[in-house]
Design an enzyme around this catalytic site. Structure first.
Site, PDB file in Angstrom:
ATOM      1  N   LYS A 157      20.856  44.958  36.519  1.00  0.00           N
ATOM      2  CA  LYS A 157      22.054  44.214  35.278  1.00  0.00           C
ATOM      3  C   LYS A 157      21.225  42.520  35.153  1.00  0.00           C
ATOM      4  CE  LYS A 157      25.239  44.020  38.408  1.00  0.00           C
ATOM      5  NZ  LYS A 157      26.750  44.142  39.486  1.00  0.00           N
ATOM      6  N   THR A 181      34.009  35.527  32.286  1.00  0.00           N
ATOM      7  CA  THR A 181      33.788  37.050  32.534  1.00  0.00           C
ATOM      8  C   THR A 181      33.998  37.203  33.910  1.00  0.00           C
ATOM      9  OG1 THR A 181      31.632  36.295  32.139  1.00  0.00           O
ATOM     10  CG2 THR A 181      32.302  36.687  30.379  1.00  0.00           C
ATOM     11  N   GLY A 233      34.781  38.926  36.882  1.00  0.00           N
ATOM     12  CA  GLY A 233      34.483  40.705  37.832  1.00  0.00           C
ATOM     13  C   GLY A 233      34.055  41.069  36.982  1.00  0.00           C
ATOM     14  N   THR A 234      33.399  41.121  36.407  1.00  0.00           N
ATOM     15  CA  THR A 234      32.059  42.032  35.516  1.00  0.00           C
ATOM     16  C   THR A 234      31.451  43.009  36.297  1.00  0.00           C
ATOM     17  OG1 THR A 234      32.049  39.927  33.632  1.00  0.00           O
ATOM     18  CG2 THR A 234      30.340  42.114  33.883  1.00  0.00           C
ATOM     19  N   GLY A 235      31.249  42.810  37.362  1.00  0.00           N
ATOM     20  CA  GLY A 235      30.041  43.366  38.579  1.00  0.00           C
ATOM     21  C   GLY A 235      30.923  44.270  39.126  1.00  0.00           C
ATOM     22  N   CYS A 236      31.801  43.334  39.800  1.00  0.00           N
ATOM     23  CA  CYS A 236      32.940  44.987  40.369  1.00  0.00           C
ATOM     24  C   CYS A 236      33.786  45.149  39.106  1.00  0.00           C
ATOM     25  CB  CYS A 236      34.652  43.636  40.559  1.00  0.00           C
ATOM     26  SG  CYS A 236      33.385  42.838  41.783  1.00  0.00           S
TER      27      CYS A 236
END
Length: 262
Positions: A175, A206, A208-211
């Site tokens: 990412k 932003t 929580g983007t990865g989860c």
């Protein structure tokens, strides 16, 4: 009566509701799947950071997993915050032979820079969990932590992906959201490559983007999509969630998991 695809998240709780188990379950609902959870840790967390974290005993994690998988079954699994080497090893043992796609989000540090995985767990993550991953989804900081490869430009993404693939996941999604310019991610299995590009939204909220992205990929896989199609659909979903992210508290607000429902 039609049963929705079943997706299991194995992760920590975010008391602020923006990331972790809470983000995973919101994503799973928004994308038309039935979300289930194995809680690995409890955090005291808000828009300003993580004020405390308490891992659960391995026996509690094992009991939750067996309870869900042995009765209800799963069609995809997503892992997030695992906190300790013991929990990484426990989860890896449980996932062996589960027979469903596994998305590994190698969470090491929170959005605010707070550690969420003990340094002693690094080898267990590399050697026991990553080899079980259908897709691994490290960001640039996690990639550097796992491999020592520092990505400073889009040209470095392939080298970073190769370094993560060396640990055994079938696919890796590097990412590139921390790079300047468009949000560019590289998905590869070492043979085919897919560059996913999205415009960068001027929105600081932003959390929580990865989860959210990892959970969205798991939802696509549970529906029977190929890895490239599942990742492409997840990228579109999380880009919309980032665009709709909203202020909450005094710090970084969450992405909006329900944006597509409106």
């Amino acid at each position: 009566m039609q049963i929705p695809p079943r997706v299991l998240t194995v992760a920590g709780s975010d008391s602020g509701g923006g990331a972790g188990i809470q983000a995973d379950l919101k994503t799973m609902l928004a994308l038309g799947t039935h979300g289930m959870s194995v809680l690995t840790a409890v955090t005291a967390q808000n828009s300003r950071g993580v004020q405390g974290a308490w891992p659960l005993p391995a026996e509690a994690v094992r009991a939750q997993f067996r309870s869900v998988v042995d009765d209800i079954g799963v069609q995809a699994v997503k892992t997030g915050m695992l906190a300790s080497a013991e929990l990484v090893e426990t989860v890896a043992e449980l996932l062996t032979g589960v027979g469903a796609p596994v998305v590994v989000d190698p969470v090491g540090v929170s959005k605010h820079g707070d550690p969420l995985l003990a340094a002693s767990a690094l080898d267990a993550l590399r050697l026991k969990l990553l080899p079980l991953a259908t897709v691994a989804t490290p960001n640039l900081d996690e990639t550097a932590w796992l491999t020592g490869v520092h990505v400073t430009s889009e040209a470095d993404l392939r080298r970073a992906a190769d370094a993560v693939l060396a640990f055994g996941p079938r696919w890796v999604l590097i990412k590139g959201g921390h790079l300047p310019g468009d949000a560019v991610d590289l998905l590869t299995d070492g043979t085919s490559e897919h560059l996913l590009r999205a415009p960068r939204h001027d929105n600081r909220h932003t959390h929580g983007t990865g989860c959210t992205l990892a959970s969205a990929i798991a939802c696509g896989l549970a529906k029977g999509l190929s890895v490239p199609d599942a990742v492409g659909a997840a990228k579109k979903y999380v880009t919309g969630a980032i665009a709709a992210g909203f202020p909450l508290g005094e710090g970084i607000g969450p992405v909006d998991h329900g944006w597509a429902l409106r």
